[in-house]
Design an enzyme around this catalytic site. Structure first.
Site, PDB file in Angstrom:
ATOM      1  N   SER A 101       0.772  -1.266   0.102  1.00  0.00           N
ATOM      2  CA  SER A 101      -0.002   0.020  -0.092  1.00  0.00           C
ATOM      3  C   SER A 101       0.810   1.253   0.070  1.00  0.00           C
ATOM      4  O   SER A 101       2.103   1.221   0.553  1.00  0.00           O
ATOM      5  CB  SER A 101      -0.784   0.043   1.301  1.00  0.00           C
ATOM      6  OG  SER A 101      -1.766  -1.248   1.040  1.00  0.00           O
TER       7      SER A 101
HETATM    8  N1  SAM Z   1      -0.616  -5.140   3.909  1.00  0.00           N
HETATM    9  C1  SAM Z   1       0.205  -5.443   2.625  1.00  0.00           C
HETATM   10  C2  SAM Z   1       1.541  -4.817   2.874  1.00  0.00           C
HETATM   11  O1  SAM Z   1       1.863  -4.026   3.703  1.00  0.00           O
HETATM   12  O2  SAM Z   1       2.029  -5.270   1.813  1.00  0.00           O
HETATM   13  C3  SAM Z   1      -0.687  -4.926   1.516  1.00  0.00           C
HETATM   14  C4  SAM Z   1      -1.845  -5.598   1.490  1.00  0.00           C
HETATM   15  S1  SAM Z   1      -2.324  -5.746  -0.149  1.00  0.00           S
HETATM   16  C5  SAM Z   1      -3.182  -4.264  -0.594  1.00  0.00           C
HETATM   17  C6  SAM Z   1      -3.897  -6.856   0.163  1.00  0.00           C
HETATM   18  C7  SAM Z   1      -3.430  -8.428   0.472  1.00  0.00           C
HETATM   19  O3  SAM Z   1      -4.524  -8.879   1.198  1.00  0.00           O
HETATM   20  C8  SAM Z   1      -2.997  -9.031  -0.663  1.00  0.00           C
HETATM   21  O4  SAM Z   1      -1.979  -9.734  -0.531  1.00  0.00           O
HETATM   22  C9  SAM Z   1      -4.179 -10.094  -0.814  1.00  0.00           C
HETATM   23  O5  SAM Z   1      -3.646 -11.196  -1.182  1.00  0.00           O
HETATM   24  C10 SAM Z   1      -4.737 -10.087   0.517  1.00  0.00           C
HETATM   25  N2  SAM Z   1      -5.857 -10.930   0.694  1.00  0.00           N
HETATM   26  C11 SAM Z   1      -7.272 -10.749  -0.153  1.00  0.00           C
HETATM   27  N3  SAM Z   1      -8.019 -11.188   0.301  1.00  0.00           N
HETATM   28  C12 SAM Z   1      -7.500 -11.752   1.563  1.00  0.00           C
HETATM   29  C13 SAM Z   1      -8.494 -12.585   2.472  1.00  0.00           C
HETATM   30  N4  SAM Z   1      -9.816 -13.152   2.493  1.00  0.00           N
HETATM   31  N5  SAM Z   1      -7.757 -13.192   3.738  1.00  0.00           N
HETATM   32  C14 SAM Z   1      -6.471 -12.864   3.821  1.00  0.00           C
HETATM   33  N6  SAM Z   1      -5.618 -12.073   2.816  1.00  0.00           N
HETATM   34  C15 SAM Z   1      -6.524 -11.474   1.789  1.00  0.00           C
END
Ligand code: SAM
Length: 251
Positions: A101
């Site tokens: 992000s």
């Molecule tokens: N917090 C992260 C970082 O600091 O790099 C960025 C997050 S990225 C915007 C969103 C993440 O949420 C992705 O890696 C995606 O695979 C994960 N994600 C999506 N749906 C999810 C779920 N149901 N449970 C866990 N993770 C999930």
């Protein structure tokens, strides 16, 4: 003879100047360069906060949050070919169609959680592990869930290598939270949900805060701050429009 002596003296003089200047001029090491870039990034975040202060209802962030972000090496959390862009105030791709992000968003989401040392924090969407590291740098205990196995495994190894011992990562669908460690003082969801997941609300401690982007995956979403006032009462506040990758999974 005279000429030889003067060349020798000149040589000694130049050598002397070089030795002296090497004592006072230390070229910046890579770590110092990254620190300078992080400090610059913090100033950009502070300016963005000022520009959005009407939404945030504050014109500056908790110093502790900014200090934590000034310490966490974001360049360690981005793919090798993007290291030179690690300190831009932008989201970046991390593979598997996912992103790390934007630092401004990481900063405001962290700030809105009002974290205290030793708070228990649940993160949904580990991604690169950067947000988890920022939370951990505030002396909290962090449980983070990632649905894409290779991303979760990489983040886990990275956080261990960098010494973030207060973060636990597991692979799974974060929609259901991590009931074994509930209740949490704070929950942060870093992917966009089309509704607020009831299992997460249930795992929020009294006085606890949850921050989550809610809305359609095809447009901007609304960043929502939820505070559990007591067992039966929640207070909800819309913070600002954002754009996140979707929360996936079978729920
Ligand atoms: N917090 C992260 C970082 O600091 O790099 C960025 C997050 S990225 C915007 C969103 C993440 O949420 C992705 O890696 C995606 O695979 C994960 N994600 C999506 N749906 C999810 C779920 N149901 N449970 C866990 N993770 C999930």
């Amino acid at each position: 003879m005279l000429e030889i002596v003067s060349y020798r003296n000149l040589f000694k003089l130049v050598l002397g100047i070089l030795l002296f200047s090497s004592c006072i001029y230390q070229p910046l090491k890579a770590d110092d360069l990254y620190q300078a870039e992080r400090d610059k990034l913090i100033r950009l975040i502070e300016q963005d906060v000022l520009d959005t202060s009407e939404y945030l209802k504050r014109s500056s962030l908790d110093r502790r949050v900014l200090d934590a972000m000034a310490r966490v090496p974001r360049h360690e959390f981005v793919p090798a070919d993007l290291v030179d862009r690690a300190y831009l105030n932008r989201p970046l791709p991390i593979g598997h169609g996912q992103t790390i992000s934007q630092p401004y968003i990481v900063a405001i989401m962290t700030d809105l959680l009002d974290l205290k040392p030793h708070h228990k924090v649940l993160e949904i969407g580990t991604g690169s592990g950067y947000q988890a590291a920022v939370l951990a740098a505030l002396d909290t205990r962090v449980w983070s869930i990632e649905i894409i196995e290779p991303l979760g495994q990489q983040a886990k190894a990275r956080l261990q290598r960098l010494g973030f011992d207060n973060v636990e990562v597991r692979i799974g669908d974060g929609y259901y939270g991590w009931p074994e460690h509930a209740p949490f003082d704070a929950i942060i969801v870093t992917a966009a949900a089309n509704h607020i997941p009831p299992p997460l609300v249930k795992q929020l401690a009294i006085g606890g805060k949850m921050i989550i982007p809610v809305g359609s995956r095809f447009s901007t979403q609304e960043l929502i701050l939820i505070t559990r006032v007591n067992q039966d009462e929640l207070v909800t506040r819309l913070v600002l429009p954002v754009r996140f990758v979707p929360l996936t999974g079978g729920h």
